[in-house]
Design a protein around this motif. Structure first.
Motif, PDB file in Angstrom:
ATOM      1  N   GLU A   1      -1.322  -3.927   7.071  1.00  0.00           N
ATOM      2  CA  GLU A   1      -1.308  -3.870   5.497  1.00  0.00           C
ATOM      3  C   GLU A   1      -1.216  -5.202   4.882  1.00  0.00           C
ATOM      4  OE1 GLU A   1      -0.981  -1.886   2.008  1.00  0.00           O
ATOM      5  OE2 GLU A   1      -1.190  -1.032   4.039  1.00  0.00           O
ATOM      6  N   GLY A   2      -1.964  -5.346   3.640  1.00  0.00           N
ATOM      7  CA  GLY A   2      -2.245  -6.406   2.702  1.00  0.00           C
ATOM      8  C   GLY A   2      -3.303  -7.325   3.420  1.00  0.00           C
ATOM      9  N   ARG A   3      -4.122  -7.077   4.143  1.00  0.00           N
ATOM     10  CA  ARG A   3      -5.209  -7.545   4.573  1.00  0.00           C
ATOM     11  C   ARG A   3      -6.240  -7.169   3.681  1.00  0.00           C
ATOM     12  NH1 ARG A   3      -4.496  -9.728  10.247  1.00  0.00           N
ATOM     13  NH2 ARG A   3      -2.304 -11.037   9.800  1.00  0.00           N
ATOM     14  N   ALA A   4      -7.631  -7.969   3.729  1.00  0.00           N
ATOM     15  CA  ALA A   4      -8.658  -7.800   2.852  1.00  0.00           C
ATOM     16  C   ALA A   4      -9.207  -6.338   2.958  1.00  0.00           C
ATOM     17  CB  ALA A   4      -9.383  -8.596   3.217  1.00  0.00           C
ATOM     18  N   LYS A   5      -9.476  -6.080   4.310  1.00  0.00           N
ATOM     19  CA  LYS A   5     -10.152  -4.672   4.748  1.00  0.00           C
ATOM     20  C   LYS A   5      -9.008  -3.759   4.367  1.00  0.00           C
ATOM     21  CE  LYS A   5      -8.747  -5.407   9.660  1.00  0.00           C
ATOM     22  NZ  LYS A   5      -8.965  -6.748   9.582  1.00  0.00           N
ATOM     23  N   THR A   6      -7.973  -3.721   4.574  1.00  0.00           N
ATOM     24  CA  THR A   6      -6.725  -2.698   4.175  1.00  0.00           C
ATOM     25  C   THR A   6      -6.715  -2.503   2.521  1.00  0.00           C
ATOM     26  OG1 THR A   6      -5.663  -3.170   5.849  1.00  0.00           O
ATOM     27  CG2 THR A   6      -4.677  -1.643   4.564  1.00  0.00           C
ATOM     28  N   ILE A   7      -6.884  -3.635   1.836  1.00  0.00           N
ATOM     29  CA  ILE A   7      -6.722  -3.581   0.212  1.00  0.00           C
ATOM     30  C   ILE A   7      -8.104  -2.857  -0.065  1.00  0.00           C
ATOM     31  CG2 ILE A   7      -6.989  -5.033  -1.776  1.00  0.00           C
ATOM     32  CD1 ILE A   7      -4.974  -7.120  -0.120  1.00  0.00           C
ATOM     33  N   ASN A   8      -9.230  -3.316   0.476  1.00  0.00           N
ATOM     34  CA  ASN A   8     -10.576  -2.650   0.019  1.00  0.00           C
ATOM     35  C   ASN A   8     -10.498  -1.292   0.555  1.00  0.00           C
ATOM     36  OD1 ASN A   8     -11.311  -5.479  -0.722  1.00  0.00           O
ATOM     37  ND2 ASN A   8     -12.514  -5.778   1.307  1.00  0.00           N
ATOM     38  N   LEU A   9     -10.159  -0.919   1.464  1.00  0.00           N
ATOM     39  CA  LEU A   9     -10.059   0.556   1.782  1.00  0.00           C
ATOM     40  C   LEU A   9      -9.265   1.413   0.922  1.00  0.00           C
ATOM     41  CD1 LEU A   9     -10.408   0.392   5.721  1.00  0.00           C
ATOM     42  CD2 LEU A   9     -12.422   1.207   3.947  1.00  0.00           C
ATOM     43  N   ARG A  10      -8.080   1.051   0.552  1.00  0.00           N
ATOM     44  CA  ARG A  10      -7.196   1.542  -0.309  1.00  0.00           C
ATOM     45  C   ARG A  10      -8.009   1.672  -1.796  1.00  0.00           C
ATOM     46  NH1 ARG A  10      -2.908   3.125   2.119  1.00  0.00           N
ATOM     47  NH2 ARG A  10      -2.072   1.568   3.674  1.00  0.00           N
ATOM     48  N   ARG A  11      -8.775   0.798  -2.212  1.00  0.00           N
ATOM     49  CA  ARG A  11      -9.443   0.910  -3.395  1.00  0.00           C
ATOM     50  C   ARG A  11     -10.801   1.696  -3.229  1.00  0.00           C
ATOM     51  NH1 ARG A  11     -10.614  -3.692  -3.554  1.00  0.00           N
ATOM     52  NH2 ARG A  11     -12.850  -3.528  -3.090  1.00  0.00           N
TER      53      ARG A  11
ATOM     54  N   ALA B  94     -25.444  -0.061  17.226  1.00  0.00           N
ATOM     55  CA  ALA B  94     -25.025   1.016  16.629  1.00  0.00           C
ATOM     56  C   ALA B  94     -24.142   0.914  15.555  1.00  0.00           C
ATOM     57  CB  ALA B  94     -24.376   1.997  17.410  1.00  0.00           C
ATOM     58  N   THR B  95     -24.572   1.438  14.255  1.00  0.00           N
ATOM     59  CA  THR B  95     -24.099   1.430  13.093  1.00  0.00           C
ATOM     60  C   THR B  95     -23.342   2.782  12.790  1.00  0.00           C
ATOM     61  OG1 THR B  95     -25.160  -0.307  12.622  1.00  0.00           O
ATOM     62  CG2 THR B  95     -24.206   0.618  10.694  1.00  0.00           C
ATOM     63  N   ALA B  96     -22.060   2.750  12.496  1.00  0.00           N
ATOM     64  CA  ALA B  96     -21.439   4.313  11.808  1.00  0.00           C
ATOM     65  C   ALA B  96     -21.169   4.002  10.196  1.00  0.00           C
ATOM     66  CB  ALA B  96     -20.646   4.705  12.765  1.00  0.00           C
ATOM     67  N   GLU B  97     -21.212   4.857   9.596  1.00  0.00           N
ATOM     68  CA  GLU B  97     -21.167   4.755   7.932  1.00  0.00           C
ATOM     69  C   GLU B  97     -20.018   6.073   7.899  1.00  0.00           C
ATOM     70  OE1 GLU B  97     -25.146   2.944   6.386  1.00  0.00           O
ATOM     71  OE2 GLU B  97     -24.791   5.096   6.241  1.00  0.00           O
ATOM     72  N   GLY B  98     -19.054   5.789   7.039  1.00  0.00           N
ATOM     73  CA  GLY B  98     -18.287   6.931   6.761  1.00  0.00           C
ATOM     74  C   GLY B  98     -17.433   6.619   5.737  1.00  0.00           C
ATOM     75  N   VAL B  99     -16.307   7.635   5.718  1.00  0.00           N
ATOM     76  CA  VAL B  99     -15.183   7.512   4.650  1.00  0.00           C
ATOM     77  C   VAL B  99     -13.824   7.321   5.641  1.00  0.00           C
ATOM     78  CG1 VAL B  99     -13.993   8.418   2.730  1.00  0.00           C
ATOM     79  CG2 VAL B  99     -16.529   8.623   2.751  1.00  0.00           C
ATOM     80  N   ALA B 100     -13.076   6.523   5.127  1.00  0.00           N
ATOM     81  CA  ALA B 100     -11.720   5.976   5.860  1.00  0.00           C
ATOM     82  C   ALA B 100     -10.531   6.594   5.245  1.00  0.00           C
ATOM     83  CB  ALA B 100     -11.801   4.513   6.023  1.00  0.00           C
ATOM     84  N   THR B 101      -9.498   6.936   6.032  1.00  0.00           N
ATOM     85  CA  THR B 101      -8.123   7.323   5.644  1.00  0.00           C
ATOM     86  C   THR B 101      -7.257   6.255   6.264  1.00  0.00           C
ATOM     87  OG1 THR B 101      -8.895   9.960   5.416  1.00  0.00           O
ATOM     88  CG2 THR B 101      -6.662   9.258   5.628  1.00  0.00           C
ATOM     89  N   LEU B 102      -6.302   5.982   5.409  1.00  0.00           N
ATOM     90  CA  LEU B 102      -5.304   5.066   6.244  1.00  0.00           C
ATOM     91  C   LEU B 102      -3.952   5.835   6.172  1.00  0.00           C
ATOM     92  CD1 LEU B 102      -6.222   1.896   3.817  1.00  0.00           C
ATOM     93  CD2 LEU B 102      -6.930   2.465   6.248  1.00  0.00           C
ATOM     94  N   THR B 103      -3.290   5.514   7.375  1.00  0.00           N
ATOM     95  CA  THR B 103      -2.010   5.936   7.821  1.00  0.00           C
ATOM     96  C   THR B 103      -1.159   5.013   7.855  1.00  0.00           C
ATOM     97  OG1 THR B 103      -3.026   8.041   8.594  1.00  0.00           O
ATOM     98  CG2 THR B 103      -0.812   7.494   9.287  1.00  0.00           C
ATOM     99  N   GLY B 104      -0.160   5.096   7.258  1.00  0.00           N
ATOM    100  CA  GLY B 104       0.898   3.856   7.326  1.00  0.00           C
ATOM    101  C   GLY B 104       0.823   2.866   5.989  1.00  0.00           C
ATOM    102  N   PRO B 105       1.625   1.930   6.413  1.00  0.00           N
ATOM    103  CA  PRO B 105       2.288   1.518   7.298  1.00  0.00           C
ATOM    104  C   PRO B 105       3.813   2.374   7.496  1.00  0.00           C
ATOM    105  CG  PRO B 105       2.799  -0.079   5.579  1.00  0.00           C
ATOM    106  CD  PRO B 105       1.792   0.917   5.023  1.00  0.00           C
ATOM    107  N   GLY B 106       4.431   2.381   8.405  1.00  0.00           N
ATOM    108  CA  GLY B 106       5.540   3.008   8.644  1.00  0.00           C
ATOM    109  C   GLY B 106       6.847   2.256   8.837  1.00  0.00           C
ATOM    110  N   ASP B 107       7.996   2.602   8.239  1.00  0.00           N
ATOM    111  CA  ASP B 107       9.080   1.948   8.401  1.00  0.00           C
ATOM    112  C   ASP B 107      10.292   2.502   9.381  1.00  0.00           C
ATOM    113  OD1 ASP B 107      10.229   4.248   7.053  1.00  0.00           O
ATOM    114  OD2 ASP B 107      10.449   3.325   5.308  1.00  0.00           O
ATOM    115  N   ASP B 108       9.732   3.551  10.092  1.00  0.00           N
ATOM    116  CA  ASP B 108      10.563   4.257  11.248  1.00  0.00           C
ATOM    117  C   ASP B 108       9.625   4.078  12.687  1.00  0.00           C
ATOM    118  OD1 ASP B 108      11.945   5.645  12.981  1.00  0.00           O
ATOM    119  OD2 ASP B 108      11.962   7.356  11.619  1.00  0.00           O
TER     120      ASP B 108
END
Length: 143
Positions: free
Chosen positions: A51-61, A78-92
Motif C-alpha cells: 500500500e502507498g507505492r506508485a503502482k498501488t496508488i495508480n491502480l486505485r485511481r 508475453a504481455t497480458a492486459e486487464g483490469v485489476a482489483t486490489l484486496t487489502g491491506p488488512g489489519d488482522d
C-alpha cells in the motif's frame, strides 16, 4: 521443418518475474518489477504489493494494467492486459485480506516455514493483493 505454436499463456504460467505497467496521473506508464502468479483456470494474474507505492496508488485511481514477462533466454515474451482489483491491506493477521495473500503465496511458492510470521509481516508491511483479470494476451517466440 515443423513450426511450433507459441502460447503466450504458457509463458505467463511459467514466469515468476515480470514488469507491471500502471498509469500515472499524467498518463505516462509506471513500470515496476513484480513477482506474478498466473492462474490459468481463472485467467487472472496475482501480484503482492505494498500500500502507498506508485503502482498501488495508480491502480486505485485507474485499475487498467499490463504485465509483460520474458523467457529466461529473452527470445520469447508475453504481455497480458486487464483490469485489476486490489484486496487489502488488512489489519488482522487472521482476516480475509491476509488470507488472500496466504493463498497467493501458497500457489506461487508453496508452503511458508512460519505462517504466523508471514501473516504478521503482511499486516506490518501493509501488503495488498492485486488480482488482474486477463482481457487480452499477446506475445511471440523468436526461436
Amino acid at each position: 521443418m515443423t513450426a511450433t505454436l507459441f502460447d503466450p499463456r504458457t509463458l505467463l504460467a511459467e514466469s515468476r518475474l515480470g514488469v507491471l505497467a500502471t498509469i500515472k496521473a499524467d498518463g505516462r506508464p509506471q513500470l515496476s518489477p513484480v513477482t506474478p502468479y498466473y492462474d490459468a483456470e481463472a485467467d487472472v494474474i496475482l501480484v503482492s504489493m505494498t500500500e502507498g507505492r506508485a503502482k498501488t496508488i495508480n491502480l486505485r485511481r485507474d485499475p487498467r494494467a499490463t504485465l509483460e514477462v520474458t523467457s529466461a533466454d529473452g527470445w520469447s515474451w508475453a504481455t497480458a492486459e486487464g483490469v485489476a482489483t486490489l484486496t487489502g491491506p488488512g489489519d488482522d493477521p487472521a482476516g480475509p485480506e491476509v488470507e488472500a495473500l496466504v493463498d497467493y503465496y501458497r500457489r506461487a511458492a508453496g508452503e511458508h516455514p512460519d505462517w504466523d510470521e508471514y501473516r504478521s509481516v503482511m499486516v506490518a508491511d501493509r501488503r495488498v493483493l492485486m488480482t488482474m483479470t486477463v482481457d487480452h494476451v499477446y506475445g511471440a517466440s523468436l526461436r
